[in-house]
Write an enzyme that holds these catalytic residues in place. Structure first.
Site, short mmCIF file in Angstrom:
data_model
loop_
_atom_site.label_atom_id
_atom_site.label_comp_id
_atom_site.label_asym_id
_atom_site.label_seq_id
_atom_site.Cartn_x
_atom_site.Cartn_y
_atom_site.Cartn_z
N THR A 11 6.32 -0.54 -6.04
CA THR A 11 4.86 -0.52 -5.90
C THR A 11 4.25 -1.89 -6.16
OG1 THR A 11 4.68 0.21 -8.21
CG2 THR A 11 4.66 1.92 -6.51
N GLY A 18 2.60 -5.20 -5.55
CA GLY A 18 1.81 -5.77 -4.47
C GLY A 18 1.06 -4.77 -3.62
N THR A 19 0.94 -3.53 -4.05
CA THR A 19 0.26 -2.55 -3.21
C THR A 19 -1.23 -2.86 -3.04
OG1 THR A 19 0.03 -1.14 -5.17
CG2 THR A 19 1.85 -0.65 -3.67
N GLY A 20 -1.86 -3.38 -4.11
CA GLY A 20 -3.27 -3.72 -4.00
C GLY A 20 -3.52 -4.84 -3.01
N CYS A 21 -2.69 -5.88 -3.08
CA CYS A 21 -2.79 -6.99 -2.13
C CYS A 21 -2.59 -6.48 -0.71
CB CYS A 21 -1.71 -8.04 -2.41
SG CYS A 21 -1.60 -8.63 -4.09
N LYS A 54 -9.58 3.80 -5.24
CA LYS A 54 -8.14 4.11 -5.14
C LYS A 54 -7.73 4.91 -6.36
CE LYS A 54 -7.20 -0.27 -5.09
NZ LYS A 54 -6.50 -1.58 -5.00
#
Length: 544
Positions: free
Chosen positions: A214, A216-219, A181
């Protein structure tokens, strides 16, 4: 024909910490799983007191209780995919590992929550080493750039090329795929790339969104990816869907107005958009337009279109008289919705997925064939030579100039098949131009001219290497603006001489056609799944 529902709904388990403000952790996981078409379940690894401004306190329940949660689920439910997030201690990682040994899922997506984007460690050294080992049992891992460096024992990658090299080496050693990413790198384009153990890279490009939402975008990405993989999609399809969905969620996150720090993404925006598109509420009720129209002012008063001057969108192509001025005012909310639509925004910023662009082009090509018949019908119905020639030239242009542009980009992809939205719009136009008074037909075909010209006039300039630069230029074609002026003159003349009852029908036809235009613009973002990657290249070759 059966509805295009998923073959099965994947049952997806999130193993992560909590976020009482709803933006990250199990809250984000469950929202993402639902948005991606799965049934979400959650096992809690930590109780976190946090909000959009930061973490205040963390309480970690005993590892035996985590084990009991895991076994309570797996003793009863068949699990298709597992996504792990925050596993804060070596003991918790060991507990999850033991359970996975006994209940290995088909899909395991690991979001290795080890390092904050600031570079600060989130795990003790023993837990970090345990997480690195844990990652080797995954189907795919989704680290941020800092975590990728820790995972591979490398320096932080400074660019995408370096990150991909790190991922290739680690994937080859472990047999585990990596999603690289680049959101935390410095570039206008944000790319999520699936790097397989065989070294094959499957990039999914997107455009950076300037947003503070942005959290919590990874979760969210990891959970959506687990769900789509769990439903049986290929890595390319699953990553493409998850990336595109998250891009939309980030784009609309600030509108939620949640918190004063880094707010959450709007996990439900796509679902709400599709829900609205599927509603069957009539666009115009029985009494929406007065049955008798003696003056243009009646249109404004009846439809509540007399907006304050500061709130109006001025037409880029001027009305030809008072009747078309009133039509613009009545349909202005639809023009505003098109200008602010996700499809127009994504065309402009270059983030429109190739499959959506391909679908849009194919439907536009199919539309023009039928629109040409509608214009030819108006030419045949006209008694004035000027009108006959004007509509005939329009019909010819649809089949020659406009369609040639589509064929150059589409090639064989043109035969995708007519969509329900395109069919409904063109059926309406043909029924109106062939079966109604001429004034009603001319009003019905006007939005295709006027709203496209409006869109073109309001588009910003884009660089020559923009993926859709040449297509955006077609919206600004001076010849099309001249044709729009001619269509406005024809409609103004027809309404001025029509009976009050026919005028009423014409106004209804104009508003309904305008709404069909909005649906036509939006339909490309309602696709169930991406087209294969090899078709992406075919479509984009004509647009570059």
């Amino acid at each position: 024909m059966a509805p295009s529902y998923p073959a099965r709904i994947p049952r997806v388990l999130s193993i992560a910490g909590t976020d009482p403000s709803g933006g990250a952790g199990t809250a984000a996981d469950l929202k993402s799983i639902t948005a991606a078409g799965g049934y979400g379940m959650s096992v809690v690894t930590a109780l976190v007191a946090q909000n959009t401004c930061g973490v205040r306190e963390i309480h970690v329940p005993p590892a035996p209780f985590l084990d009991r949660q895991l076994r309570a689920v797996s003793d009863d439910v068949v699990i298709d995919a597992v996504k792990t997030g925050m596993l804060g201690t070596a003991a918790l990682i060991a507990t999850v590992s033991e359970w996975l040994d006994e209940h290995p899922p088909q899909i395991l997506v690991v979001d290795p929550v080890m390092v904050a984007t600031s570079g600060d460690s989130l795990l003790a050294p023993d837990a970090e080493q345990a997480m690195i080992t844990f990652c080797s049992r995954a189907t795919v891992v989704t680290p941020n750039i800092e975590e990728l460096a820790r995972l591979t024992g490398s320096e932080r990658a400074r660019d995408e090329r370096a990150a991909l090299e790190q991922a290739r080496g680690w994937a080859a050693r472990t047999g585990v795929a990596v999603v690289v990413k680049t959101g935390h790198l410095d570039s206008a384009t944000v790319t999520n790339t699936w790097v397989g153990p065989d070294g094959i890279c499957l990039p999914v490009p997107s455009t950076r969104v300037s947003s503070t939402s942005t959290h919590g975008t990874g979760c969210s990405l990891a959970s959506a990816l687990a769900t789509r993989l769990g439903s049986g999609e290929s890595p390319q399809e699953a990553l493409a869907w998850s990336t595109q969905w998250l891009h939309e969620a980030i784009s609309h996150g600030e509108a939620l107005r949640v918190g004063s720090g880094h707010g959450p993404v709007d996990h439900s925006h796509r679902a709400r958009r599709l829900q609205a598109a599927g509603e069957s509420t009539p666009w115009l009720g029985p009494g929406a337009v007065p049955p008798i129209l003696d003056s243009p002012d009646q249109i404004l008063s009846a439809l509540g279109a007399a907006l304050p001057a500061a709130a109006r969108i001025e037409p880029a192509v001027a009305p030809a008289g008072p009747w078309t001025q009133a039509l613009w005012a009545a349909g202005e909310p639809i023009a505003r919705n098109i200008a602010e639509s996700d499809l127009v925004r994504q065309l402009v910023d270059g983030s429109l997925p190739p499959n959506a662009f391909a679908f849009y082009l194919a439907q536009d090509s199919l539309y023009l064939r039928r629109y040409s018949r509608a214009l030819a019908a108006l030419s045949a119905a006209s008694t004035d030579v000027v009108a006959q020639v004007f509509w005939a030239r329009g019909a010819s242009s649809c089949l020659t100039v406009e369609s040639a542009l589509h064929r150059g980009r589409l090639g064989e992809q043109e035969e995708i098949g007519v969509s329900p939205v395109t069919s409904a719009y063109t059926d309406f136009l043909l029924a109106t131009t062939l079966g109604e008074e001429r004034a009603v037909g001319t009003a019905a075909v006007l939005p295709c001219y006027w709203l496209y010209a409006q869109t073109g006039a309001t588009l910003p300039s884009v660089p020559s290497d923009h993926p859709y630069a040449d297509w955006l230029d077609t919206y600004r074609d001076p010849g099309f603006v001249i044709a729009t002026q001619g269509a406005l003159e024809q409609v103004e003349r027809e309404l001025a001489t029509a009976s009050p009852a026919v005028r009423s029908a014409a106004v209804r036809a104009y508003l309904l056609a305008s709404r069909h235009e909005l649906e036509f613009f939006d339909q490309a973002l309602r696709l169930a799944a991406p087209v294969p990657a090899d078709q992406h290249e075919t479509i984009l070759e004509g647009a570059l």
